[in-house]
Write an enzyme that holds these catalytic residues in place. Structure first.
Site, PDB file in Angstrom:
ATOM      1  N   GLY A   1       4.857  -1.318   2.552  1.00  0.00           N
ATOM      2  CA  GLY A   1       4.087  -0.102   2.345  1.00  0.00           C
ATOM      3  C   GLY A   1       4.960   1.138   2.259  1.00  0.00           C
ATOM      4  O   GLY A   1       6.032   1.213   2.867  1.00  0.00           O
TER       5      GLY A   1
ATOM      6  N   HIS B   1       0.817  -1.209   0.000  1.00  0.00           N
ATOM      7  CA  HIS B   1       0.000   0.000   0.000  1.00  0.00           C
ATOM      8  C   HIS B   1       0.856   1.268   0.000  1.00  0.00           C
ATOM      9  O   HIS B   1       1.923   1.327   0.599  1.00  0.00           O
ATOM     10  CB  HIS B   1      -0.929   0.013   1.218  1.00  0.00           C
ATOM     11  CG  HIS B   1      -0.213  -0.047   2.530  1.00  0.00           C
ATOM     12  ND1 HIS B   1       0.241   1.069   3.188  1.00  0.00           N
ATOM     13  CD2 HIS B   1       0.128  -1.095   3.308  1.00  0.00           C
ATOM     14  CE1 HIS B   1       0.822   0.721   4.317  1.00  0.00           C
ATOM     15  NE2 HIS B   1       0.775  -0.602   4.413  1.00  0.00           N
ATOM     16  N   ASP B   2       0.384   2.265  -0.736  1.00  0.00           N
ATOM     17  CA  ASP B   2       0.983   3.602  -0.786  1.00  0.00           C
ATOM     18  C   ASP B   2       2.362   3.629  -1.439  1.00  0.00           C
ATOM     19  O   ASP B   2       3.105   4.600  -1.292  1.00  0.00           O
ATOM     20  CB  ASP B   2       1.064   4.221   0.618  1.00  0.00           C
ATOM     21  CG  ASP B   2      -0.299   4.299   1.289  1.00  0.00           C
ATOM     22  OD1 ASP B   2      -1.160   5.037   0.782  1.00  0.00           O
ATOM     23  OD2 ASP B   2      -0.504   3.606   2.302  1.00  0.00           O
TER      24      ASP B   2
END
Length: 278
Positions: free
Chosen positions: A144, A126-127
């Site tokens: 992440g 994520h991100d």
């Protein structure tokens, strides 16, 4: 919306209402495409692919069986916020690849650039923010909030810790664990990876000239094999190579990291721990 004479959709595929499919999209057996997904022109999902969430895939990208794109982040703080995953054009996404959307703690977006290759069972957390022309070999793991610059290559089963940055044209050897920021053009090797010089092979393949490579080598020695604090060394390099764009890219990368630690050569790391950074 499903339609368009040029689309090829296998009867066993599930395309939920609301999905947007471009011209020439090909969706193979047992694929699932969620209601907020956008597939641009010419995207191919070979078979058994799941694309869900607020995910968009750029033109002509090819996705192989058992890839999972857009399912909720593997972040225990995730609370269902409507984050997204954007994948660029002309990417290659091989078997078992996973990519997660963003979170409120990281800007809500996971972004993958154009012409990237993700080999089997690699993961984009994520991100993450990935540039263009990147290669993740089999089993590469990006935690992440990782950023990866253009033309970087990560060897098989390499892993990058959360929030770390991998600079453009860098190379990470197979089975390496990257705990800190890797400078552009750098080469990191080993468990708890250390800096092993510059990615000379990659530089030559990308068309960097003799003068540019010579300047990068000189700047590398100034940064990691000379006296003074890192800040002092960076400033000396910036002044000495003000007309060398590739060197200044390294300078800008280090400055942008603030107080973040860098992947360094083992002898340089030992020296800095002994106090020369003070």
């Amino acid at each position: 919306m499903v339609g368009g004479a040029q689309q090829t959709i296998h009867p066993t595929a599930v395309i939920e209402a609301g999905a947007k499919l471009g011209e020439g999209v090909s969706i193979g057996p047992f694929c699932v495409v969620g209601p907020e997904v956008t597939l641009a022109d010419g995207v191919t999902l070979h078979s058994h692919v799941v694309v869900t969430g607020r995910t968009s895939i750029g033109a002509r990208t090819k996705v192989f069986p058992f890839a999972s794109l857009g399912h909720q982040p593997q972040d225990l703080k995730y609370a269902g916020e409507p984050s997204d995953l954007t994948i660029g054009s002309d990417c290659l996404i091989r078997e078992g690849v996973t990519m997660n959307p963003g979170t409120s703690g990281g800007g809500m977006h996971t972004v993958v650039g154009d012409r990237c290759a993700f080999l089997a069972n690699s993961h984009v957390g994520h991100d993450c923010r990935l540039g263009n022309n990147i290669i993740l070999s089999n089993g590469v793991l990006l935690a992440g909030h990782v950023s990866v610059g253009d033309y970087a290559i990560l060897g098989g089963a390499a892993a990058v810790i959360q929030f770390a940055r991998v600079g453009a044209h860098a190379f990470v050897g197979g089975l390496s664990g990257v705990e800190n920021d890797l400078i552009p053009f750098g080469m990191a090797l080993g468990d708890r990876a250390s800096l092993a010089g510059l990615n000379i092979v990659g530089l030559k393949r990308r068309g960097f000239g003799r003068e540019q490579i010579h300047a990068l080598r000189h700047a590398y020695r100034m940064l990691f094999a000379s006296a003074g604090t890192l800040k002092e060394r960076v400033e000396r390099v910036a002044e000495t190579f003000a007309d060398q764009a590739a060197v200044i890219e390294i300078v800008d990368f280090v400055r942008a990291g603030g107080h973040r630690a860098l992947v360094t050569p083992r002898d340089a790391a030992a020296r800095d721990l002994a106090g020369s950074e003070a």
